[in-house]
Design an enzyme around this catalytic site. Sequence first.
Site, short mmCIF file in Angstrom:
data_model
loop_
_atom_site.label_atom_id
_atom_site.label_comp_id
_atom_site.label_asym_id
_atom_site.label_seq_id
_atom_site.Cartn_x
_atom_site.Cartn_y
_atom_site.Cartn_z
N PHE A 129 0.79 -1.08 0.09
CA PHE A 129 -0.02 -0.11 0.11
C PHE A 129 0.95 1.30 -0.06
O PHE A 129 1.89 1.35 0.82
CB PHE A 129 -1.02 -0.07 1.38
CG PHE A 129 -1.91 0.97 1.34
CD1 PHE A 129 -3.07 0.82 0.38
CD2 PHE A 129 -1.88 2.21 1.78
CE1 PHE A 129 -4.10 1.82 0.33
CE2 PHE A 129 -2.92 3.10 1.94
CZ PHE A 129 -4.00 2.88 1.19
N ASP A 201 1.91 -5.16 8.43
CA ASP A 201 0.55 -4.52 8.40
C ASP A 201 -0.69 -5.19 8.35
O ASP A 201 -0.64 -6.18 7.15
CB ASP A 201 0.76 -3.51 7.36
CG ASP A 201 -0.36 -2.53 7.25
OD1 ASP A 201 -1.41 -2.75 7.65
OD2 ASP A 201 -0.08 -1.17 6.80
N TYR A 226 -11.05 0.78 10.61
CA TYR A 226 -12.25 1.18 9.72
C TYR A 226 -12.54 0.42 8.65
O TYR A 226 -13.43 0.41 8.00
CB TYR A 226 -12.10 2.78 9.24
CG TYR A 226 -10.79 2.88 8.39
CD1 TYR A 226 -10.61 2.63 7.16
CD2 TYR A 226 -9.74 3.64 9.14
CE1 TYR A 226 -9.44 2.88 6.59
CE2 TYR A 226 -8.53 3.93 8.24
CZ TYR A 226 -8.48 3.57 7.19
OH TYR A 226 -7.12 3.76 6.42
N LYS A 227 -11.62 -0.65 8.58
CA LYS A 227 -12.02 -1.57 7.24
C LYS A 227 -12.74 -2.85 7.93
O LYS A 227 -13.95 -2.61 8.42
CB LYS A 227 -10.50 -2.10 6.61
CG LYS A 227 -9.97 -0.98 5.94
CD LYS A 227 -8.57 -1.28 5.58
CE LYS A 227 -7.81 0.05 4.87
NZ LYS A 227 -6.52 -0.22 4.58
N ARG A 375 -11.98 -4.41 -7.22
CA ARG A 375 -11.83 -5.22 -5.82
C ARG A 375 -13.19 -5.39 -5.25
O ARG A 375 -14.06 -4.43 -5.32
CB ARG A 375 -11.17 -4.07 -4.91
CG ARG A 375 -9.68 -4.37 -4.82
CD ARG A 375 -9.07 -3.87 -3.62
NE ARG A 375 -9.58 -2.66 -3.02
CZ ARG A 375 -9.19 -2.07 -2.06
NH1 ARG A 375 -8.08 -2.35 -1.31
NH2 ARG A 375 -9.68 -1.00 -1.52
C1 LIG Z 1 -5.75 0.96 4.33
C2 LIG Z 1 -4.33 0.90 4.71
C3 LIG Z 1 -3.80 1.87 5.17
C4 LIG Z 1 -4.50 3.06 5.49
O1 LIG Z 1 -3.44 4.18 6.22
P1 LIG Z 1 -4.19 5.25 7.04
O2 LIG Z 1 -2.95 5.93 7.80
O3 LIG Z 1 -5.35 4.88 7.89
O4 LIG Z 1 -4.56 6.10 5.80
C5 LIG Z 1 -2.38 1.55 5.25
N1 LIG Z 1 -1.72 0.59 4.73
C6 LIG Z 1 -2.33 -0.34 4.32
C7 LIG Z 1 -1.61 -1.70 3.77
C8 LIG Z 1 -3.63 -0.33 4.17
O5 LIG Z 1 -4.36 -1.32 3.24
#
Ligand SMILES: *Cc1c(COP(=O)(O)O)cnc(C)c1O
Length: 416
Positions: A129, A201, A226-227, A375
């Site tokens: 990401f 992560d 939040y996911k 997705r």
């Molecule tokens: C969704 C996601 C994030 C989001 O990071 P935020 O700091 O909440 O914006 C980070 N890393 C991964 C792998 C994600 O899927």
Amino acid sequence: MTTREHCLALDAQDSLAHLRADFALPEGVIYLDGNSLGARPAAAQERARQVLAEEWGDGLVRSWNTAGWRALPERLGNKLAQLIGAAEDEVVVTDTTSINLFKVLVAALRVQANRDPSRKVIVSEASNFPTDLYMAEGLADMLQQGYSLRLVQSPEELPAAIGADTAVVMITHVNYKTGYLHDMAALTALAHECGALAIWDLAHSAGAVPVDLKGANADYAIGCTYKYLNGGPGSPAFVWVAPHLRDLVWQPLTGWWGHARQFGMETSYEPAPGIGRYLCGTQPITSLALVECGLDVFAKTDMQALRCKSLALTDLFINLVQQRCAKHPLTLVTPLEHAHRGSHVSFEHPEGYALIQALIERGVIGDYREPRIMRFGFTPLYTSFADVWDAAEILGEILDSGIWQQERFRVRHKVT
Ligand SMILES: *Cc1c(COP(=O)(O)O)cnc(C)c1O
């Protein structure tokens, strides 16, 4: 060929089906984006009212104590710990995933600098990401000590990329694009054999797949609420550090919430012992409080049952789409192998963006990620087998009719 009746029969036998009632989903929507923003737990509305009216409105500043606001990061961390194979008092819910990644990256590099300062490489995936890569890149730039990122193009290249120069292996357990699920225990063992530390992560794994941080001997973990955890838009993230590493170094964001005596109002910093040192400053309590509503739904089931249904849902979707849409240029990018599949399914299509917009117009909400990736997230807590059948059917109709080629579906929104 699977029929809709068969899917309805699967729903009738589904021991998790009753949990859908714990979510407030709008009529006429098939929600396949819980991997980006989880649905709202039904309980969140009353909890929000309580926080605003009673705790903030009536309690005012007293609520830091009387409503337990100050203890929320730790209290929620304890509930979340059970979903990721961590123990009591090892997790805090706080800040964002990006910020927590910064904290654990710096901490890991500091631990390594004390052991073997020649290790200067952070290994990750090019398809990780973006924020994870950007935070590591920015940190290397900030430190100016010769740190660099080594990015592999596929999971198979990871073993060869980890070596005597590696300080940290930083991997997202389930890849956000492909849905590839890494073997956490095997990769962590490999990192350790090479003298590296492993940061995981869990953005797309917490609440999505069983995670066993302690069983895998992991070093650090971070992730979103939040996911799949249904904490609400932008709800605070979490951080876990293996107890034997936690108190070795300071994390870099040495704010007063992480001080050993927060209200001692001392002039110099002393980190709290334990995971409390990973806190920084005052938290967004209204948002943080709602995370609990999402976590409480998980207390009614377990990750093994959820995993079982998740695989059944993703298997069904893959099969239905491959049958129903066989004559269209859709390419599955998510592994077929269960051991390497998370809880979302990605298909590539040259016009994936327009297709997703056309699906959303028909009430099937998925999302799009560059380049070409459509997705679809499957959330066993509230997705039914009939939902999966309907979504595949509607995708087939959209592809057959060619309606997605209309100009309005090409308009790019800020969030895809
Ligand atoms: C969704 C996601 C994030 C989001 O990071 P935020 O700091 O909440 O914006 C980070 N890393 C991964 C792998 C994600 O899927």
